[in-house]
Structures are given as C-alpha cells and as structure tokens.
Design a protein around this motif. Structure first.
Motif, PDB file in Angstrom:
ATOM      1  N   THR A 165       0.861  -1.289  -0.070  1.00 29.11           N
ATOM      2  CA  THR A 165      -0.028   0.173  -0.047  1.00 29.11           C
ATOM      3  C   THR A 165       0.927   1.363  -0.123  1.00 29.11           C
ATOM      4  N   SER A 166       2.169   1.184   0.185  1.00 32.26           N
ATOM      5  CA  SER A 166       3.029   2.056   0.121  1.00 32.26           C
ATOM      6  C   SER A 166       4.426   1.837  -0.464  1.00 32.26           C
ATOM      7  N   ALA A 167       5.212   2.980  -0.770  1.00 25.42           N
ATOM      8  CA  ALA A 167       6.557   2.855  -1.170  1.00 25.42           C
ATOM      9  C   ALA A 167       7.383   1.780  -0.094  1.00 25.42           C
ATOM     10  N   ALA A 168       7.192   2.124   0.966  1.00 27.54           N
ATOM     11  CA  ALA A 168       7.845   1.354   2.121  1.00 27.54           C
ATOM     12  C   ALA A 168       7.556  -0.160   2.023  1.00 27.54           C
ATOM     13  N   ASP A 169       6.244  -0.343   1.677  1.00 26.99           N
ATOM     14  CA  ASP A 169       6.007  -1.858   1.659  1.00 26.99           C
ATOM     15  C   ASP A 169       6.590  -2.496   0.317  1.00 26.99           C
ATOM     16  N   LEU A 170       6.630  -1.665  -0.732  1.00 27.15           N
ATOM     17  CA  LEU A 170       7.003  -2.247  -1.923  1.00 27.15           C
ATOM     18  C   LEU A 170       8.741  -2.344  -1.516  1.00 27.15           C
ATOM     19  N   GLU A 171       9.425  -1.637  -0.921  1.00 25.45           N
ATOM     20  CA  GLU A 171      10.731  -1.902  -0.649  1.00 25.45           C
ATOM     21  C   GLU A 171      10.848  -3.144   0.238  1.00 25.45           C
ATOM     22  N   PHE A 198       7.715   4.069 -11.303  1.00 26.60           N
ATOM     23  CA  PHE A 198       6.363   4.639 -11.013  1.00 26.60           C
ATOM     24  C   PHE A 198       5.857   4.337  -9.816  1.00 26.60           C
ATOM     25  N   LEU A 199       5.817   3.338  -9.216  1.00 25.42           N
ATOM     26  CA  LEU A 199       5.275   2.935  -7.721  1.00 25.42           C
ATOM     27  C   LEU A 199       6.272   3.414  -6.606  1.00 25.42           C
ATOM     28  N   ARG A 200       7.164   3.706  -6.827  1.00 25.07           N
ATOM     29  CA  ARG A 200       8.189   4.226  -5.933  1.00 25.07           C
ATOM     30  C   ARG A 200       7.967   5.834  -5.978  1.00 25.07           C
TER      31      ARG A 200
END
Length: 311
Positions: free
Chosen positions: A81-87, A303-305
């Motif tokens: 749900t966030s850039a932090a989750d993605l990382e 893009f997501l970041r």
C-alpha cells in the motif's frame, strides 16, 4: 515481472470453490505457485464487479475480503500500500500484492466509500468498465460522454488520497477529462496501441503521448483481440505494440498489464504467468537487457516508488 492487472478476485467472487494456493486444476490463470515460480515481483489484483451483478458496495467489499483471506494468507505474498511496503517486499523476496478497483459503480457516488477502500488497501482505480456509470462513460458506451461532476470529484479525491487513476476502459472524452484534471501521473493498466491493432479499447497515439508526457505508464496487455485482429495472437505480435510506443517516446513508460483471468481465450503461447518468460525472450532478441528489464518490471517499479504513499 510486475503485472498491473489480473481478474483473480472476479473469478473467486463468482465461484467460491476457487483457491489461489494449490489451484492446479487450471481454473485460475494466476496462482500463488505460478507467481512464485515465475519470480513475479508484484501482482495487481483488480476488483471487478460485472454489470450483471449488484451495483452496490457489498460485492466490492466481498472482493476485498477475498483478497485478504485467499491471496494475502499465502505466506510469501505481501500487501503493498506504500513505497515502504514495496521496498520491504523486494528485500524479503516476497511477491507484492497491490489492490485496484476496476469500475466504481458500487460506490454509488459516495466518496466516503472511496476513503474506506483506501483504508482497506486500494491504491489504483479506474472509473468504469466499458459501459457508463455515475462517474464516467466507458469506451463502449454509445453516448461517448466524459466525466460527470461526481466523476471529477472522484478523480480529485484519488489525487488527494494517493490512489493512482487508471484510464483503461474510459471513453475518449473521459480520458481527456481525466488527463486534464489529474494532478498526478495516470496509467492505462491494460491497453495496447490502436495504431497497431484497431480496437476501441486500445489507445490512440495522441492518448499514448499524453500519458508519456505526463510521466504515466501504459500496461501492454495480452488480450488476443487487443494484440492483433487478423489472426491468432502470439508473443511476437506484442512486440509491434512495444515498438510503436517506444517510437512515440515511451520506452520508459511501458509496463505489463496481462488481464489474466479476465479473458476466456488466450494468445497461443502466453496463457499464464509461467509463460511470460517467452515474452522476455522475444524482447531480448530485439532490445537490450536494460530496456527489457524496464518493460518487464523497472518502469512500473519506478512509477510505484514515486506515486504510492511513502508509508
């Protein structure tokens, strides 16, 4: 890869017996095992409610429940749900799962429902499917109108909340309304180039250029009749769409939007995530490893970041 559109949840909503993990009977294109085996970095799961189903919030919420109970219950899937989750998902080696909304009929014009869905994890939204609703007209709606007043409020609310606006399925007028109104980059999660395959669901060069200039993304889709109209579609046919978008300046703006589980006929050699390697091999025969990595995942990743909420 990163894939920006599949319809697993829609199939599950219609058939309660379907399982995401251990679903080896072929009823789902996208399964837990195929995502893990193919090394998928992130899969977007769309909430799509057929026009034949109830146009209220209940099936939308049931779809969200399916996402949590059947997708995120798999131990190597992680909610993004966030850039932090993605990382975090990348670092841990888990497959990210992003929740999107394909059509807002069930919200019945209530932005309170959009805010609720944001809190439940929705991070991308398209205003309608092919028909018209309270927010906008779809590409197959004969009226061909654009955004309604409520639809304009919806786009602004998405921008404020941090929900990515998806223009796949919109009428051309609604597309331009969104492009002119949105203060954030937009995506077409699963659309191809109309100049290559003349289908209404594909995007004109002018539309593609608008997305590119706005730093948005276009998800190349595997729907056979969006790929080619004169024969059975195969992986090499997708290269024409990639080449055309690149020629418009979109090399850094191409991503994937398979539409697996949203179709009932397939390209001859690309039927599920386990076969996407064939697309990668075909791309590598024509493009550099850096370019192909961009098409397959890095353009979407960048893009997501930049466009997901930070935390």
């Amino acid at each position: 890869m990163i894939d920006f559109h599949c319809d697993v949840l829609s199939k599950m909503l219609k058939n309660d017996a379907l399982t995401f993990q251990g679903g080896a009977d072929g009823t789902l294109d996208v399964t837990y095992e195929r995502l893990r085996q193919s090394g998928t970095m992130l899969q977007t799961f769309a909430i799509y409610i057929s026009p034949r189903q109830s146009a209220n919030i209940e099936p939308v919420l049931e779809s969200v429940d399916l996402f949590y109970e059947r997708i995120l219950s798999c131990k190597e899937m992680q909610l993004v749900t966030s850039a932090a989750d993605l990382e975090s998902s990348i670092t841990s080696g888990k497959t990210g799962a992003l929740l999107s909304l394909e059509g807002v009929s069930g919200l019945q014009g209530r932005l309170s429902m959009l805010r609720l869905l944001y809190r439940l994890g929705v991070r991308a939204a398209g205003l309608t499917w092919n028909d018209g609703n309270w927010a906008a007209d779809g590409i197959m709606e004969p009226r061909g109108a654009g955004l309604t007043g409520k639809g304009r409020e919806f786009v602004s609310a998405c921008n404020e909340l941090g929900i990515i606006v998806d223009v796949s399925h919109l009428s051309e007028q609604a597309f331009w309304d969104v492009a002119g109104l949105s203060t954030k980059p937009i995506i077409a999660s699963h659309s191809n180039a109309r100049a290559v395959c003349n289908h209404p669901r594909n995007l004109t060069d002018r539309q593609l250029k608008a997305i590119i200039l706005g730093e948005g993304r276009v998800g190349i889709t595997f729907v056979p009749w969006f790929v080619t109209s004169d024969r059975e579609a195969c992986v090499t046919d997708l290269l024409g769409h990639v080449e055309h978008i690149c020629a418009l300046g979109g090399e850094k703006h191409i991503m994937l939007g398979s539409d697996f589980d949203g179709i009932d006929s397939y390209m001859t050699d690309l039927k599920h995530p386990g076969e996407v390697y064939r697309l990668k091999e075909a791309l590598l025969a024509r493009y550099s490893e850096v370019q192909v990595a961009g098409f397959m995942q890095n353009n979407a990743l960048t893009f997501l970041r930049e466009n997901l909420p930070a935390v």
